[in-house]
Design a protein around this motif. Structure first.
Motif, PDB file in Angstrom:
ATOM      1  N   THR A  12       0.878  -1.151   0.000  1.00  0.00           N
ATOM      2  CA  THR A  12       0.000   0.000   0.000  1.00  0.00           C
ATOM      3  C   THR A  12       0.921   1.207   0.000  1.00  0.00           C
ATOM      4  OG1 THR A  12      -1.692  -1.166   1.241  1.00  0.00           O
ATOM      5  CG2 THR A  12      -1.808   1.231   1.241  1.00  0.00           C
ATOM      6  N   VAL A  13       0.702   2.116  -0.922  1.00  0.00           N
ATOM      7  CA  VAL A  13       1.543   3.304  -1.031  1.00  0.00           C
ATOM      8  C   VAL A  13       0.670   4.548  -1.037  1.00  0.00           C
ATOM      9  CG1 VAL A  13       3.352   2.073  -2.311  1.00  0.00           C
ATOM     10  CG2 VAL A  13       1.603   3.312  -3.561  1.00  0.00           C
ATOM     11  N   ILE A  14       1.299   5.678  -0.777  1.00  0.00           N
ATOM     12  CA  ILE A  14       0.635   6.966  -0.949  1.00  0.00           C
ATOM     13  C   ILE A  14       1.417   7.738  -2.000  1.00  0.00           C
ATOM     14  CG2 ILE A  14      -0.414   7.069   1.326  1.00  0.00           C
ATOM     15  CD1 ILE A  14       1.868   8.891   2.231  1.00  0.00           C
ATOM     16  N   GLN A  15       0.711   8.591  -2.723  1.00  0.00           N
ATOM     17  CA  GLN A  15       1.351   9.402  -3.750  1.00  0.00           C
ATOM     18  C   GLN A  15       1.174  10.866  -3.421  1.00  0.00           C
ATOM     19  OE1 GLN A  15      -0.109   9.037  -7.800  1.00  0.00           O
ATOM     20  NE2 GLN A  15       1.905   9.590  -8.576  1.00  0.00           N
ATOM     21  N   CYS A  16       2.284  11.593  -3.466  1.00  0.00           N
ATOM     22  CA  CYS A  16       2.256  13.031  -3.227  1.00  0.00           C
ATOM     23  C   CYS A  16       1.656  13.724  -4.447  1.00  0.00           C
ATOM     24  CB  CYS A  16       3.663  13.542  -2.970  1.00  0.00           C
ATOM     25  SG  CYS A  16       3.736  15.343  -2.765  1.00  0.00           S
ATOM     26  N   PRO A  17       0.667  14.572  -4.260  1.00  0.00           N
ATOM     27  CA  PRO A  17       0.061  15.257  -5.393  1.00  0.00           C
ATOM     28  C   PRO A  17       0.964  16.320  -6.013  1.00  0.00           C
ATOM     29  CG  PRO A  17      -0.876  16.073  -3.362  1.00  0.00           C
ATOM     30  CD  PRO A  17       0.023  14.930  -2.995  1.00  0.00           C
ATOM     31  N   LYS A  18       1.953  16.781  -5.261  1.00  0.00           N
ATOM     32  CA  LYS A  18       2.844  17.825  -5.775  1.00  0.00           C
ATOM     33  C   LYS A  18       4.013  17.245  -6.560  1.00  0.00           C
ATOM     34  CE  LYS A  18       1.598  21.198  -2.299  1.00  0.00           C
ATOM     35  NZ  LYS A  18       2.043  22.145  -1.304  1.00  0.00           N
ATOM     36  N   CYS A  19       4.758  16.316  -5.939  1.00  0.00           N
ATOM     37  CA  CYS A  19       5.951  15.779  -6.605  1.00  0.00           C
ATOM     38  C   CYS A  19       5.695  14.445  -7.297  1.00  0.00           C
ATOM     39  CB  CYS A  19       7.095  15.627  -5.610  1.00  0.00           C
ATOM     40  SG  CYS A  19       6.833  14.351  -4.359  1.00  0.00           S
ATOM     41  N   GLU A  20       4.531  13.839  -7.028  1.00  0.00           N
ATOM     42  CA  GLU A  20       4.099  12.567  -7.608  1.00  0.00           C
ATOM     43  C   GLU A  20       4.950  11.373  -7.180  1.00  0.00           C
ATOM     44  OE1 GLU A  20       3.395  12.961 -11.813  1.00  0.00           O
ATOM     45  OE2 GLU A  20       1.907  14.529 -11.493  1.00  0.00           O
ATOM     46  N   GLU A  21       5.786  11.537  -6.154  1.00  0.00           N
ATOM     47  CA  GLU A  21       6.567  10.425  -5.608  1.00  0.00           C
ATOM     48  C   GLU A  21       5.629   9.440  -4.916  1.00  0.00           C
ATOM     49  OE1 GLU A  21       9.692   9.463  -5.681  1.00  0.00           O
ATOM     50  OE2 GLU A  21      10.623  11.211  -6.587  1.00  0.00           O
ATOM     51  N   LEU A  22       5.993   8.157  -4.959  1.00  0.00           N
ATOM     52  CA  LEU A  22       5.258   7.111  -4.259  1.00  0.00           C
ATOM     53  C   LEU A  22       6.006   6.767  -2.980  1.00  0.00           C
ATOM     54  CD1 LEU A  22       4.403   4.780  -7.261  1.00  0.00           C
ATOM     55  CD2 LEU A  22       2.868   6.372  -6.101  1.00  0.00           C
ATOM     56  N   PHE A  23       5.288   6.684  -1.857  1.00  0.00           N
ATOM     57  CA  PHE A  23       5.853   6.359  -0.559  1.00  0.00           C
ATOM     58  C   PHE A  23       5.200   5.085  -0.049  1.00  0.00           C
ATOM     59  CE2 PHE A  23       6.322  10.873  -1.056  1.00  0.00           C
ATOM     60  CZ  PHE A  23       7.542  11.189  -0.473  1.00  0.00           C
ATOM     61  N   SER A  24       6.009   4.077   0.245  1.00  0.00           N
ATOM     62  CA  SER A  24       5.502   2.839   0.822  1.00  0.00           C
ATOM     63  C   SER A  24       5.112   3.102   2.270  1.00  0.00           C
ATOM     64  CB  SER A  24       6.583   1.757   0.755  1.00  0.00           C
ATOM     65  OG  SER A  24       6.158   0.604   1.428  1.00  0.00           O
ATOM     66  N   ILE A  25       3.874   2.711   2.653  1.00  0.00           N
ATOM     67  CA  ILE A  25       3.432   2.967   4.024  1.00  0.00           C
ATOM     68  C   ILE A  25       3.333   1.695   4.856  1.00  0.00           C
ATOM     69  CG2 ILE A  25       2.247   5.104   3.424  1.00  0.00           C
ATOM     70  CD1 ILE A  25      -0.407   3.593   3.575  1.00  0.00           C
ATOM     71  N   ASP A  26       3.536   0.515   4.258  1.00  0.00           N
ATOM     72  CA  ASP A  26       3.429  -0.718   5.033  1.00  0.00           C
ATOM     73  C   ASP A  26       4.784  -1.239   5.507  1.00  0.00           C
ATOM     74  OD1 ASP A  26       4.201  -1.422   2.489  1.00  0.00           O
ATOM     75  OD2 ASP A  26       2.596  -2.856   2.161  1.00  0.00           O
ATOM     76  N   CYS A  27       5.821  -1.049   4.724  1.00  0.00           N
ATOM     77  CA  CYS A  27       7.192  -1.387   5.131  1.00  0.00           C
ATOM     78  C   CYS A  27       8.153  -0.689   4.175  1.00  0.00           C
ATOM     79  CB  CYS A  27       7.441  -2.893   5.149  1.00  0.00           C
ATOM     80  SG  CYS A  27       7.472  -3.698   3.547  1.00  0.00           S
ATOM     81  N   GLU A  28       9.398  -0.565   4.603  1.00  0.00           N
ATOM     82  CA  GLU A  28      10.391   0.105   3.757  1.00  0.00           C
ATOM     83  C   GLU A  28      10.742  -0.801   2.577  1.00  0.00           C
ATOM     84  OE1 GLU A  28      13.610   3.301   4.961  1.00  0.00           O
ATOM     85  OE2 GLU A  28      14.129   1.317   5.657  1.00  0.00           O
ATOM     86  N   CYS A  29      10.780  -0.225   1.390  1.00  0.00           N
ATOM     87  CA  CYS A  29      11.034  -0.978   0.163  1.00  0.00           C
ATOM     88  C   CYS A  29      11.883  -0.105  -0.765  1.00  0.00           C
ATOM     89  CB  CYS A  29       9.714  -1.331  -0.511  1.00  0.00           C
ATOM     90  SG  CYS A  29       9.895  -2.115  -2.122  1.00  0.00           S
ATOM     91  N   LEU A  51       9.236   7.353   6.202  1.00  0.00           N
ATOM     92  CA  LEU A  51      10.000   8.007   7.262  1.00  0.00           C
ATOM     93  C   LEU A  51      10.589   9.339   6.798  1.00  0.00           C
ATOM     94  CD1 LEU A  51      11.738   4.923   8.887  1.00  0.00           C
ATOM     95  CD2 LEU A  51       9.627   6.071   9.580  1.00  0.00           C
ATOM     96  N   LYS A  52      10.708   9.539   5.496  1.00  0.00           N
ATOM     97  CA  LYS A  52      11.168  10.832   4.981  1.00  0.00           C
ATOM     98  C   LYS A  52      10.149  11.940   5.261  1.00  0.00           C
ATOM     99  CE  LYS A  52      14.236   9.307   1.334  1.00  0.00           C
ATOM    100  NZ  LYS A  52      14.556   9.383  -0.088  1.00  0.00           N
ATOM    101  N   LEU A  53       8.883  11.544   5.470  1.00  0.00           N
ATOM    102  CA  LEU A  53       7.844  12.530   5.756  1.00  0.00           C
ATOM    103  C   LEU A  53       7.707  12.807   7.249  1.00  0.00           C
ATOM    104  CD1 LEU A  53       5.065  11.242   3.309  1.00  0.00           C
ATOM    105  CD2 LEU A  53       6.740  13.054   2.925  1.00  0.00           C
ATOM    106  N   SER A  54       8.263  11.937   8.085  1.00  0.00           N
ATOM    107  CA  SER A  54       8.127  12.074   9.534  1.00  0.00           C
ATOM    108  C   SER A  54       8.636  13.397  10.098  1.00  0.00           C
ATOM    109  CB  SER A  54       8.819  10.914  10.245  1.00  0.00           C
ATOM    110  OG  SER A  54       8.128   9.722   9.998  1.00  0.00           O
ATOM    111  N   PRO A  55       9.774  13.916   9.629  1.00  0.00           N
ATOM    112  CA  PRO A  55      10.239  15.195  10.191  1.00  0.00           C
ATOM    113  C   PRO A  55       9.262  16.348   9.960  1.00  0.00           C
ATOM    114  CG  PRO A  55      12.009  14.127   9.000  1.00  0.00           C
ATOM    115  CD  PRO A  55      10.757  13.354   8.711  1.00  0.00           C
ATOM    116  N   PHE A  56       8.411  16.235   8.963  1.00  0.00           N
ATOM    117  CA  PHE A  56       7.460  17.290   8.653  1.00  0.00           C
ATOM    118  C   PHE A  56       6.140  17.112   9.382  1.00  0.00           C
ATOM    119  CE2 PHE A  56      10.153  16.581   4.913  1.00  0.00           C
ATOM    120  CZ  PHE A  56      10.841  17.784   4.927  1.00  0.00           C
ATOM    121  N   ASN A  57       5.923  15.904   9.935  1.00  0.00           N
ATOM    122  CA  ASN A  57       4.698  15.597  10.667  1.00  0.00           C
ATOM    123  C   ASN A  57       5.044  14.583  11.754  1.00  0.00           C
ATOM    124  OD1 ASN A  57       2.193  14.965  11.633  1.00  0.00           O
ATOM    125  ND2 ASN A  57       1.300  14.510   9.653  1.00  0.00           N
ATOM    126  N   GLU A  58       5.385  15.061  12.924  1.00  0.00           N
ATOM    127  CA  GLU A  58       5.856  14.192  13.999  1.00  0.00           C
ATOM    128  C   GLU A  58       4.791  13.229  14.496  1.00  0.00           C
ATOM    129  OE1 GLU A  58       7.788  16.516  16.987  1.00  0.00           O
ATOM    130  OE2 GLU A  58       9.202  17.373  15.537  1.00  0.00           O
TER     131      GLU A  58
END
Length: 67
Positions: free
Chosen positions: A18-35, A42-49
């Motif tokens: 399961t991934v999420i996609q950023c609407p601005k940069c269109e990058e895909l982020f894995s949310i179930d495990c690191e791949c 975890l790259k988004l964690s510093p922006f939203n603790e």
């Protein structure tokens, strides 16, 4: 504030994610495990603790695919 789209069942060499996609940069982020096929949530964690608890971060990394 960006609203991410959730995308289910995207496959990599080790299974599906399961991934999420950023609407601005269109990058895909894995949310179930690191791949290595996707960006790490975890790259988004510093922006939203409040994104992940310490236990959720640990589980995310524990179930990671090899790099």
């Amino acid at each position: 504030m960006a609203h991410f789209e959730i995308i289910d069942d995207i496959e990599c060499n080790w299974g599906s994610h399961t991934v999420i996609q950023c609407p601005k940069c269109e990058e895909l982020f894995s949310i179930d495990c690191e791949c290595p096929a996707f960006q790490s949530i975890l790259k988004l964690s510093p922006f939203n603790e409040q994104l992940f608890s310490d236990k959720e971060k640990s589980n995310y990394l524990k179930d990671s695919h090899p790099n």
